[in-house]
Design an enzyme around this catalytic site. Structure first.
Site, PDB file in Angstrom:
ATOM      1  N   HIS A  69       1.352   4.826  -1.124  1.00 46.55           N
ATOM      2  CA  HIS A  69       0.885   6.945  -1.535  1.00 46.55           C
ATOM      3  C   HIS A  69       1.583   7.330  -2.526  1.00 46.55           C
ATOM      4  O   HIS A  69       1.635   8.873  -2.773  1.00 46.55           O
ATOM      5  CB  HIS A  69       0.424   8.232  -0.540  1.00 46.55           C
ATOM      6  CG  HIS A  69      -0.286   7.193   1.033  1.00 46.55           C
ATOM      7  ND1 HIS A  69      -0.370   8.513   2.035  1.00 46.55           N
ATOM      8  CD2 HIS A  69      -0.595   6.074   1.406  1.00 46.55           C
ATOM      9  CE1 HIS A  69      -0.541   7.737   3.608  1.00 46.55           C
ATOM     10  NE2 HIS A  69      -1.030   6.199   2.623  1.00 46.55           N
TER      11      HIS A  69
ATOM     12  N   TYR B  53       0.400  -4.642 -20.655  1.00 49.72           N
ATOM     13  CA  TYR B  53       0.635  -5.394 -18.742  1.00 49.72           C
ATOM     14  C   TYR B  53       0.148  -4.437 -17.465  1.00 49.72           C
ATOM     15  O   TYR B  53      -0.246  -5.475 -16.963  1.00 49.72           O
ATOM     16  CB  TYR B  53       2.375  -4.699 -18.914  1.00 49.72           C
ATOM     17  CG  TYR B  53       3.285  -5.939 -19.818  1.00 49.72           C
ATOM     18  CD1 TYR B  53       3.709  -7.061 -19.389  1.00 49.72           C
ATOM     19  CD2 TYR B  53       3.848  -5.504 -20.952  1.00 49.72           C
ATOM     20  CE1 TYR B  53       4.698  -7.187 -20.117  1.00 49.72           C
ATOM     21  CE2 TYR B  53       4.779  -6.372 -21.947  1.00 49.72           C
ATOM     22  CZ  TYR B  53       4.946  -7.194 -21.429  1.00 49.72           C
ATOM     23  OH  TYR B  53       5.163  -8.235 -22.196  1.00 49.72           O
TER      24      TYR B  53
ATOM     25  N   HIS C 248       1.199  -1.082  -0.403  1.00 50.48           N
ATOM     26  CA  HIS C 248      -0.170  -0.047  -0.207  1.00 50.48           C
ATOM     27  C   HIS C 248       0.656   1.647   0.402  1.00 50.48           C
ATOM     28  O   HIS C 248       1.815   1.454   1.014  1.00 50.48           O
ATOM     29  CB  HIS C 248      -0.890   0.130   1.341  1.00 50.48           C
ATOM     30  CG  HIS C 248      -1.290   1.396   1.936  1.00 50.48           C
ATOM     31  ND1 HIS C 248      -2.547   2.236   0.488  1.00 50.48           N
ATOM     32  CD2 HIS C 248      -1.070   1.726   2.522  1.00 50.48           C
ATOM     33  CE1 HIS C 248      -2.613   3.229   0.623  1.00 50.48           C
ATOM     34  NE2 HIS C 248      -1.715   3.466   2.164  1.00 50.48           N
TER      35      HIS C 248
END
Ligand SMILES: [Zn+2]
Length: 219
Positions: free
Chosen positions: A101, A126, A99
């Site tokens: 930002h 892709y 995860h």
């Protein structure tokens, strides 16, 4: 919760989390103490600690948790642990989750009028192969447990989701696969932003169906 065999064992995975954390940080894909990485183990899972810079992780201080959410060892886990746990609960084949930002993905997550069922066009083969369809999860304040519920509602069918006004959560069968898929998403978000205002020709239905057939994609 069932577990997957972990090639190389826990110590190897700890080293790889440190390696990829530094790699992502050094290339500007995560800044400050944002972003977190996790891997599934035979006896729980590892997560980067709260307020940790991904460029300066210590393999011995990674947080180890069990599937009941208990903190077993290491530094306190990231406050975003529930994002990871929600996705693992729905994806038994997920061996790792990233995860971030990251700038371009986070920028896309702030655009008005995105298709919440699939918020980036299929610009390249892709991207289709590594991400497929990318749902947008509505905005929730940091720490809101309703965000975990929203992720669980999508993660059964999607290996990656984009959190509105926040960033991507991407799973993979291995840590390498999760990192590379996150990078593919970020690069596609960058292409999408570069092409804003320009007529584009994304892959068409026939081209996507061909990829699904040849590479046995579950889109
Ligand atoms: Zn976050």
């Amino acid at each position: 919760m069932s577990t997957l065999p972990v090639p190389g064992g826990e110590s190897r995975l700890r080293e790889r989390m440190v390696y990829f954390g530094r790699s992502l940080f050094d290339r500007g894909l995560t800044a400050g103490s944002s972003g977190n990485i996790s891997v599934r183990l035979d006896d729980g899972w590892l997560l980067t600690p709260t307020n940790a810079c991904l460029g300066e992780l210590d393999p011995a201080r990674l947080a180890k948790l069990d599937w009941q959410g208990r903190h077993l060892s290491g530094d306190p886990p990231s406050k975003e642990a529930f994002l990871h746990r929600s996705m693992y609960e729905e994806r038994q084949g997920a061996g790792a989750i990233v995860h971030l930002h990251s700038t371009h993905s986070a920028a896309v997550s702030c655009i008005d009028g995105l298709d919440p069922a699939n918020c980036l066009p299929p610009l390249t083969a892709y991207y289709v192969m590594k991400i497929g369809r990318l749902p947008l999860v509505p905005y929730h304040r940091p720490g809101d447990s309703a965000l975990g519920h929203a992720i669980r509602g999508l993660a059964g069918k999607h290996s990656a989701v984009l959190l509105a006004n926040h960033g991507p959560v991407v799973s993979g069968t291995t840590l390498e696969a999760a990192v590379y898929a996150t990078e593919e998403l970020e690069e596609t978000a960058k292409l999408f932003l570069l092409l804003r205002g320009t007529p584009i020709s994304p892959l068409n239905r026939q081209q996507i169906d061909e990829l699904k057939s040849v590479f046995q994609l579950d889109l």
